[in-house]
Scaffold this active site. Structure first.
Site, PDB file in Angstrom:
ATOM      1  N   HIS A 247      38.429  34.375  24.542  1.00  6.97           N
ATOM      2  CA  HIS A 247      38.696  35.696  23.982  1.00  6.97           C
ATOM      3  C   HIS A 247      39.811  36.596  24.939  1.00  6.97           C
ATOM      4  O   HIS A 247      39.913  36.199  25.725  1.00  6.97           O
ATOM      5  CB  HIS A 247      37.389  36.370  23.732  1.00  6.97           C
ATOM      6  N   ARG A 326      39.089  27.682  36.906  1.00  7.10           N
ATOM      7  CA  ARG A 326      37.746  27.836  36.102  1.00  7.10           C
ATOM      8  C   ARG A 326      37.703  28.467  34.586  1.00  7.10           C
ATOM      9  O   ARG A 326      38.407  29.417  34.284  1.00  7.10           O
ATOM     10  CB  ARG A 326      36.846  28.717  36.878  1.00  7.10           C
ATOM     11  N   ASP A 328      36.282  30.046  31.518  1.00 10.26           N
ATOM     12  CA  ASP A 328      35.219  31.223  30.967  1.00 10.26           C
ATOM     13  C   ASP A 328      34.670  30.783  29.535  1.00 10.26           C
ATOM     14  O   ASP A 328      35.468  30.453  28.747  1.00 10.26           O
ATOM     15  CB  ASP A 328      35.688  32.674  30.964  1.00 10.26           C
ATOM     16  N   GLU A 357      32.809  26.928  32.498  1.00  8.25           N
ATOM     17  CA  GLU A 357      31.331  27.697  32.712  1.00  8.25           C
ATOM     18  C   GLU A 357      30.515  27.256  31.431  1.00  8.25           C
ATOM     19  O   GLU A 357      30.777  27.763  30.180  1.00  8.25           O
ATOM     20  CB  GLU A 357      31.792  29.180  32.397  1.00  8.25           C
ATOM     21  N   HIS A 423      28.854  37.007  39.849  1.00  6.34           N
ATOM     22  CA  HIS A 423      29.125  38.294  39.340  1.00  6.34           C
ATOM     23  C   HIS A 423      28.252  38.425  37.683  1.00  6.34           C
ATOM     24  O   HIS A 423      27.949  39.455  37.325  1.00  6.34           O
ATOM     25  CB  HIS A 423      30.510  38.402  38.720  1.00  6.34           C
ATOM     26  N   ASP A 424      27.621  37.278  37.529  1.00  2.12           N
ATOM     27  CA  ASP A 424      26.844  37.258  36.105  1.00  2.12           C
ATOM     28  C   ASP A 424      25.425  37.455  36.370  1.00  2.12           C
ATOM     29  O   ASP A 424      24.472  37.322  35.338  1.00  2.12           O
ATOM     30  CB  ASP A 424      27.162  36.065  35.197  1.00  2.12           C
ATOM     31  N   ASP A 468      24.134  42.571  36.701  1.00  2.00           N
ATOM     32  CA  ASP A 468      25.596  43.192  36.414  1.00  2.00           C
ATOM     33  C   ASP A 468      25.109  44.701  36.082  1.00  2.00           C
ATOM     34  O   ASP A 468      24.390  45.022  35.171  1.00  2.00           O
ATOM     35  CB  ASP A 468      26.381  42.456  35.495  1.00  2.00           C
ATOM     36  N   ARG A 472      27.912  43.271  41.554  1.00  2.90           N
ATOM     37  CA  ARG A 472      29.373  43.489  42.001  1.00  2.90           C
ATOM     38  C   ARG A 472      29.519  44.490  43.025  1.00  2.90           C
ATOM     39  O   ARG A 472      30.551  45.350  42.817  1.00  2.90           O
ATOM     40  CB  ARG A 472      29.882  43.996  40.634  1.00  2.90           C
TER      41      ARG A 472
END
Length: 584
Positions: A247, A326, A328, A357, A423-424, A468, A472
């Site tokens: 996206h 990487r 996404d 991912e 971060h997820d 999240d 972070r």
């Protein structure tokens, strides 16, 4: 014999080329049902008179979970061709020969009855870059690692670490901040950095790209990034960037053109638009990441869109010598796109690492024509739930890891991206309720396992944080607030991984014994064995292990030489651990 539980297909993890000379075969049987398996194998054209000439070799039981036993063998066919079957003998002494055509009590005479591996083509072997096997990654969320150039701060930047992270606040992390702390990463033992997105974007996380060919100005410019890559390479550190090709962001110019011109836009085929006018308020009337209106899904089957994204992939490798991508939300993009992506990237730099991912079984992306690895969340889930969250028993943990080891070929497992958090997700210290002893066990297991491990920035000094955006937080650079003992422990593990071949990827992994709160596993290489015993409880434990009986060993953490008798008994303090080195 429980024949309905016996499973093999001559594809994927059950039959594959490991290298140019050898084939690995795997068979699955009901737990504790089969006592012995002999592989019957030979060249399909090798006959002596009317009789097929075949060889026999015992398979090894490489693991068990609550339902199945897993058996493996390495075969070197004389002429790169193979026909084979499995002679299974159960615990009652009954024998069957398992073939592609079914079950036989005596040796089948028709060569067509057997499983077939037609030819070992070197070009078909799964081949990830060799350097990945020896890489320990460090994930950096750029806005939160270090502010090295305040002149780049976006409007409204907050003083470093002054507030709790939110989806909208900025703290001014940048490339110069990373450059300033590269020697810190070297001291820890890191030789790979994975950056979350660095391209021009609206948000602090940058997963809503505006321009894939431009650096976000809050991080620096292209020359600073070029310097960063060179500084990393001079220290032996690889650099991997995050590609968000599923996206774009709301302010991506082609999407803005769609909003301005609607059905007259030349970019309508770049996205999956359901109807006009395109509505970005509330529930979107176009495909998006999740249902996030500001992240419209890109149509990677459209030739123009595809060319644009492949040009992006080429540009950053060609112009800046990055070492990896990487990818996404990789599972929501078509396989044709990823096959072309691999061709483009590998033609420029064959050693480029391609990481997808994907949070689930990823076999169809890991057959040598798309990704080199995926983010190994099945490993993550088991390790974190057992050691950190402490909501899984030892048997279930061993089951989960055994399944991970047998769901992919060995050469795939050797480069799997083994993360603990990111971060997820919530940070591991928070998931462990602040229990550093459990975190130490978690790192010991991760860093002595097969694959390419990753540390999320700050975890090594005890940074905490929930889901999240809590995960972070700004990196803590005040040493008085860092857990330096944890840092030194991880540094020690990484040094052992580097210096002792069996500690990392140069050995096979196998559970030896599992009790209620204690696990024992073995790493075996040509140079010897390492036996690990971990007490995942707040109580002292006494543990007996047959593999140590009558062995002279060295315990690596204490340096002590130990001679075990015919009753090998190990006394473990709460959350205690041992690593015994057994010479070959």
């Amino acid at each position: 014999m429980n024949t309905e539980a016996i499973f093999h297909r001559p594809v994927n993890q059950f039959a594959y080329s490991y290298d140019k000379d050898s084939i690995h075969l795997q068979l699955q049987t009901k737990k504790d049902d089969i006592k012995e398996i002999i592989l019957l194998f030979g060249d399909p054209y090798h006959f002596e008179g009317d009789n097929w000439h075949y060889n026999q070799s015992n398979m090894e039981k490489t693991g068990s979970d609550s339902l199945y036993d897993y058996w493996r063998i390495k075969v070197k066919p004389d002429y790169k061709r193979l026909r084979y079957g499995f002679q299974c003998r159960d615990t009652k002494g009954d024998m069957l020969i398992i073939t592609e055509r079914g079950y036989f009590k005596t040796m089948p005479q028709d060569i067509g009855d057997f499983f077939c591996f037609p030819y070992l083509h070197e070009v078909d072997i799964f081949q990830a870059p060799d350097w990945v096997k020896d890489t320990v990654w460090y994930q950096i969320f750029p806005d939160r690692f270090a502010n090295g150039d305040p002149s780049l701060n976006p409007q409204g930047t907050l003083p470093w670490g002054s507030e709790y992270p939110t989806p909208t606040n900025f703290f001014g992390g940048d490339f110069q901040g990373v450059i300033n702390h590269l020697d810190y990463l070297v001291e820890l033992g890191i030789n790979g950095i994975y950056f979350t997105p660095i391209f021009n974007a609206y948000s602090n996380h940058k997963y809503d790209t505006i321009d894939y060919f431009e650096i976000d100005p809050q991080f620096g410019d292209k020359e600073t990034f070029r310097k960063l890559v060179k500084e990393c390479h001079s220290r032996g550190i690889k650099v991997m960037l995050d590609a968000v090709f599923n996206h774009s962001g709301y302010y991506f110019e082609p999407f803005q053109d769609v909003l301005r011109n609607q059905e007259k836009s030349r970019y309508i085929d770049w996205f999956y638009l359901w109807e006009f006018p395109v509505q970005t308020k509330g529930y979107p009337n176009y495909d998006t990441f999740g249902f996030v209106a500001s992240m419209p899904k890109l149509n990677t089957t459209n030739p123009e869109t595809k060319k644009y994204l492949l040009d992006v992939a080429r540009y950053w490798v060609e112009e800046f010598d990055i070492d990896g991508w990487r990818l996404d939300v990789a599972n929501e993009i078509d396989h044709v796109f990823w096959r072309d992506f691999r061709k483009v990237v590998k033609e420029i730099k064959p050693s480029t690492f391609i990481l997808g991912e994907i949070w689930h079984d990823s076999m169809k992306w890991l057959q040598g024509d798309q990704f080199d690895a995926v983010m190994n969340y099945p490993f993550t889930n088991g390790a974190v739930e057992y050691f950190a969250a402490n909501n899984m028993n030892s048997d279930t943990f061993a089951d989960s890891i055994t399944k991970v080891l047998h769901m992919y070929p060995k050469n795939v497992n050797e480069v799997a991206f083994n993360l603990l958090d990111s971060h997820d997700t919530a940070r591991i210290l928070t998931m462990a309720d602040g229990n550093i002893e459990r975190i130490k066990l978690l790192y010991l297991f991760q860093l002595s396992f097969i694959g390419s491990p990753c540390i999320y920035y700050g975890d090594e000094v005890g940074l905490s944080g929930g889901e999240d955006p809590g995960c972070r937080k700004c990196m803590e650079w005040d040493q008085s607030k860092q857990d330096l003992a944890l840092f030194d422990f991880i540094k020690q593990l990484l040094q052992m991984r580097k210096e002792i071949p069996a500690f990392g990827n140069q050995a096979d992994f196998k559970f030896l014994k599992v009790e209620e709160n204690v696990i024992a596993y073995q790493k075996e290489s040509n140079e010897g064995k390492l036996v690990f015993i971990l007490n995942n409880s707040g109580e002292k434990q006494t543990f007996e292990l047959k593999a140590l009986e009558n062995k002279k060993v060295k315990e690596l953490f204490s340096g002590r030489e130990i001679n075990f008798s015919n009753k090998a008994e190990v006394h473990l303090e709460q959350y205690g651990y041992r690593c015994y080195q057994i010479p070959q």
